[in-house]
Design a protein around this motif. Sequence first.
Motif, PDB file in Angstrom:
ATOM      1  N   MET A   1     -11.607  11.195  -8.919  1.00 57.40           N
ATOM      2  CA  MET A   1     -11.099  10.939  -7.755  1.00 57.40           C
ATOM      3  C   MET A   1     -10.858  12.608  -7.507  1.00 57.40           C
ATOM      4  O   MET A   1     -10.205  12.462  -6.302  1.00 57.40           O
ATOM      5  N   SER A   2     -10.152  13.346  -8.090  1.00 55.08           N
ATOM      6  CA  SER A   2      -9.872  14.342  -7.532  1.00 55.08           C
ATOM      7  C   SER A   2     -10.692  15.153  -6.844  1.00 55.08           C
ATOM      8  O   SER A   2     -10.329  16.362  -5.934  1.00 55.08           O
ATOM      9  N   GLU A   3     -12.023  14.862  -6.577  1.00 53.07           N
ATOM     10  CA  GLU A   3     -13.193  15.636  -5.995  1.00 53.07           C
ATOM     11  C   GLU A   3     -13.643  14.476  -4.889  1.00 53.07           C
ATOM     12  O   GLU A   3     -14.199  14.855  -3.789  1.00 53.07           O
ATOM     13  N   LEU A   4     -12.452  13.559  -4.896  1.00 51.34           N
ATOM     14  CA  LEU A   4     -13.237  13.083  -3.418  1.00 51.34           C
ATOM     15  C   LEU A   4     -12.309  13.471  -2.052  1.00 51.34           C
ATOM     16  O   LEU A   4     -11.560  13.645  -2.185  1.00 51.34           O
ATOM     17  N   ARG A   5     -12.483  12.802  -1.085  1.00 45.23           N
ATOM     18  CA  ARG A   5     -12.449  13.546   0.779  1.00 45.23           C
ATOM     19  C   ARG A   5     -11.466  12.125   0.693  1.00 45.23           C
ATOM     20  O   ARG A   5     -12.416  10.544   0.936  1.00 45.23           O
ATOM     21  N   VAL A   6     -10.222  11.847   0.852  1.00 39.41           N
ATOM     22  CA  VAL A   6      -9.494  10.247   1.000  1.00 39.41           C
ATOM     23  C   VAL A   6     -10.387  10.062   2.303  1.00 39.41           C
ATOM     24  O   VAL A   6      -9.392  10.806   2.421  1.00 39.41           O
ATOM     25  N   PRO A   7      -9.354   8.954   2.160  1.00 42.65           N
ATOM     26  CA  PRO A   7     -10.133   8.413   3.939  1.00 42.65           C
ATOM     27  C   PRO A   7      -8.458   7.905   4.718  1.00 42.65           C
ATOM     28  O   PRO A   7      -7.714   8.286   3.960  1.00 42.65           O
ATOM     29  N   LYS A   8      -8.232   8.461   6.126  1.00 38.23           N
ATOM     30  CA  LYS A   8      -6.707   8.402   6.445  1.00 38.23           C
ATOM     31  C   LYS A   8      -6.960   7.312   6.501  1.00 38.23           C
ATOM     32  O   LYS A   8      -7.482   6.144   6.782  1.00 38.23           O
ATOM     33  N   ILE A   9      -5.350   6.856   6.084  1.00 37.43           N
ATOM     34  CA  ILE A   9      -5.134   5.609   6.367  1.00 37.43           C
ATOM     35  C   ILE A   9      -4.108   4.536   8.313  1.00 37.43           C
ATOM     36  O   ILE A   9      -3.076   5.873   8.186  1.00 37.43           O
ATOM     37  N   VAL A  10      -4.512   3.822   8.100  1.00 37.63           N
ATOM     38  CA  VAL A  10      -4.062   3.407   9.508  1.00 37.63           C
ATOM     39  C   VAL A  10      -3.573   2.263   9.096  1.00 37.63           C
ATOM     40  O   VAL A  10      -3.956   1.442   8.729  1.00 37.63           O
ATOM     41  N   ALA A  11      -2.382   1.954  10.007  1.00 39.23           N
ATOM     42  CA  ALA A  11      -1.510   0.567   9.462  1.00 39.23           C
ATOM     43  C   ALA A  11      -2.493  -0.422  10.597  1.00 39.23           C
ATOM     44  O   ALA A  11      -2.186  -0.129  11.801  1.00 39.23           O
ATOM     45  N   HIS A  12      -3.414  -1.648  10.076  1.00 43.95           N
ATOM     46  CA  HIS A  12      -3.656  -2.065  11.031  1.00 43.95           C
ATOM     47  C   HIS A  12      -2.710  -3.164  11.822  1.00 43.95           C
ATOM     48  O   HIS A  12      -1.986  -3.885  10.704  1.00 43.95           O
ATOM     49  N   ARG A  13      -2.993  -3.629  13.205  1.00 44.71           N
ATOM     50  CA  ARG A  13      -2.092  -3.665  13.505  1.00 44.71           C
ATOM     51  C   ARG A  13       0.148  -3.614  13.471  1.00 44.71           C
ATOM     52  O   ARG A  13       0.493  -4.623  13.482  1.00 44.71           O
ATOM     53  N   GLY A  14       0.374  -2.503  13.176  1.00 46.17           N
ATOM     54  CA  GLY A  14       1.014  -1.927  13.044  1.00 46.17           C
ATOM     55  C   GLY A  14       1.274  -3.163  10.914  1.00 46.17           C
ATOM     56  O   GLY A  14      -0.052  -3.021  10.262  1.00 46.17           O
ATOM     57  N   PHE A  15       2.353  -2.843  10.390  1.00 46.01           N
ATOM     58  CA  PHE A  15       2.351  -2.739   8.648  1.00 46.01           C
ATOM     59  C   PHE A  15       2.384  -4.559   8.851  1.00 46.01           C
ATOM     60  O   PHE A  15       3.439  -5.264   8.703  1.00 46.01           O
ATOM     61  N   SER A  16       1.222  -5.056   9.025  1.00 47.96           N
ATOM     62  CA  SER A  16       1.178  -6.453   9.447  1.00 47.96           C
ATOM     63  C   SER A  16       1.009  -6.873   8.319  1.00 47.96           C
ATOM     64  O   SER A  16       1.157  -8.730   7.807  1.00 47.96           O
ATOM     65  N   GLY A  17       0.565  -6.457   7.083  1.00 42.62           N
ATOM     66  CA  GLY A  17       0.741  -7.200   5.792  1.00 42.62           C
ATOM     67  C   GLY A  17       2.119  -8.105   5.555  1.00 42.62           C
ATOM     68  O   GLY A  17       2.396  -8.669   4.126  1.00 42.62           O
ATOM     69  N   HIS A  18       3.161  -6.882   5.529  1.00 40.61           N
ATOM     70  CA  HIS A  18       4.550  -7.419   5.303  1.00 40.61           C
ATOM     71  C   HIS A  18       6.018  -7.638   6.513  1.00 40.61           C
ATOM     72  O   HIS A  18       6.590  -8.392   6.864  1.00 40.61           O
ATOM     73  N   HIS A  19       5.195  -7.555   7.973  1.00 39.70           N
ATOM     74  CA  HIS A  19       5.602  -8.347   8.943  1.00 39.70           C
ATOM     75  C   HIS A  19       5.024  -8.743  10.018  1.00 39.70           C
ATOM     76  O   HIS A  19       3.898  -8.488   9.847  1.00 39.70           O
ATOM     77  N   PRO A  20       6.098  -9.584  11.006  1.00 34.13           N
ATOM     78  CA  PRO A  20       4.874 -10.138  12.163  1.00 34.13           C
ATOM     79  C   PRO A  20       3.957  -8.851  12.524  1.00 34.13           C
ATOM     80  O   PRO A  20       4.361  -8.096  12.879  1.00 34.13           O
ATOM     81  N   GLU A  21       2.970  -9.160  12.833  1.00 34.24           N
ATOM     82  CA  GLU A  21       1.625  -8.593  13.452  1.00 34.24           C
ATOM     83  C   GLU A  21       2.002  -7.841  15.001  1.00 34.24           C
ATOM     84  O   GLU A  21       2.189  -9.021  15.625  1.00 34.24           O
ATOM     85  N   LEU A  22       2.196  -6.661  15.533  1.00 28.43           N
ATOM     86  CA  LEU A  22       1.922  -6.323  16.733  1.00 28.43           C
ATOM     87  C   LEU A  22       3.176  -6.528  16.774  1.00 28.43           C
ATOM     88  O   LEU A  22       3.752  -6.229  18.548  1.00 28.43           O
ATOM     89  N   THR A  23       4.913  -6.162  15.863  1.00 29.61           N
ATOM     90  CA  THR A  23       5.611  -6.357  16.237  1.00 29.61           C
ATOM     91  C   THR A  23       5.968  -4.579  16.268  1.00 29.61           C
ATOM     92  O   THR A  23       5.600  -4.231  15.530  1.00 29.61           O
ATOM     93  N   ARG A  24       7.490  -4.915  17.725  1.00 28.90           N
ATOM     94  CA  ARG A  24       7.986  -3.231  16.933  1.00 28.90           C
ATOM     95  C   ARG A  24       8.420  -3.138  15.399  1.00 28.90           C
ATOM     96  O   ARG A  24       8.363  -1.940  15.099  1.00 28.90           O
ATOM     97  N   ARG A  25       9.016  -3.935  14.387  1.00 29.86           N
ATOM     98  CA  ARG A  25       9.046  -4.555  13.255  1.00 29.86           C
ATOM     99  C   ARG A  25       7.874  -3.435  12.534  1.00 29.86           C
ATOM    100  O   ARG A  25       8.076  -2.377  11.471  1.00 29.86           O
ATOM    101  N   ALA A  26       6.991  -4.270  13.016  1.00 29.95           N
ATOM    102  CA  ALA A  26       5.874  -3.820  12.081  1.00 29.95           C
ATOM    103  C   ALA A  26       5.297  -2.165  12.411  1.00 29.95           C
ATOM    104  O   ALA A  26       4.699  -1.628  11.185  1.00 29.95           O
ATOM    105  N   PHE A  27       5.803  -2.015  13.562  1.00 35.70           N
ATOM    106  CA  PHE A  27       5.232  -0.868  14.523  1.00 35.70           C
ATOM    107  C   PHE A  27       6.194   0.045  13.557  1.00 35.70           C
ATOM    108  O   PHE A  27       5.822   1.453  13.203  1.00 35.70           O
ATOM    109  N   GLU A  28       7.173  -0.060  13.331  1.00 41.80           N
ATOM    110  CA  GLU A  28       8.559   1.109  12.780  1.00 41.80           C
ATOM    111  C   GLU A  28       8.360   1.120  11.514  1.00 41.80           C
ATOM    112  O   GLU A  28       8.190   2.348  11.149  1.00 41.80           O
TER     113      GLU A  28
END
Length: 252
Positions: A1-28
């Motif tokens: 793994m040390s030679e890999l170029r790690v992808p940039k991580i983007v939170a899809h619809r905010g942190f939608s895996g743990h909070h209601p999607e596209l809400t202020r809380r999910a984005f915060e």
Amino acid sequence: MSELRVPKIVAHRGFSGHHPELTRRAFEEALKLPIHGIECDVRLSRDGRVVVFHDSSVNRTTDGRGRVDCMDFADLRRLNCGTADEPQQIMCLEELLELMQDYPDKHIYIETKHPTIYGPEVDEQTLRTLRYAGLHESENVHVISFSHRAVRYFTRMAPELETFYLFRLKEMRWNKKNHMFSRPYGVGPALQHLQIRRELLGYRGLRTYTWTVNTPRQMRWCADNGVDVIATDLPDVALAAFEQVPAAAVAG
């Protein structure tokens, strides 16, 4: 793994895996993480406001019923898109851009939705909102869309904004040669599409954005194959999946 170029991580619809999607809380909660940025969807209310919402109707994610484009913004604001314990209001794009001012290093990927009734108006209103916020030339703002017409519009009217064309899964059937009808800065096939059509990795020298990457195995596949940006409902899992990678290897 040390030679890999790690992808940039983007939170899809905010942190939608743990909070209601596209809400202020999910984005915060997403913006607090050491990740590249967030992704959101926008569409128009009946009175022409650019609202942060995915579906064409409010039925799935709120306590109301009806089409977004048949409701005024004031009506949408009365709905709860959070939980009973933590109610949340539907946001407009202006509010989300204001929230991001507290995180100047973070990026935002805006997907414009295209109901037939409005045609290109959602793109025009989105660009107007970005201009008002002084972000129409920002390197931290990216526009993603399943519409070549939208990509062409932003390429013409806001050439400084980075655009990604999102390949639909059904294009594997009717667009077997991956023809492009616009000139985006990058391509955005779904992960399933990308794994079947590996020629889309770095297609024509363009950057690769893929969605929705939610398991460590999928995340490592993206790193192994040079994907530039991944959209995930679980940015915390992505951070853990890449935690063994030296900081020097992290993309961007």
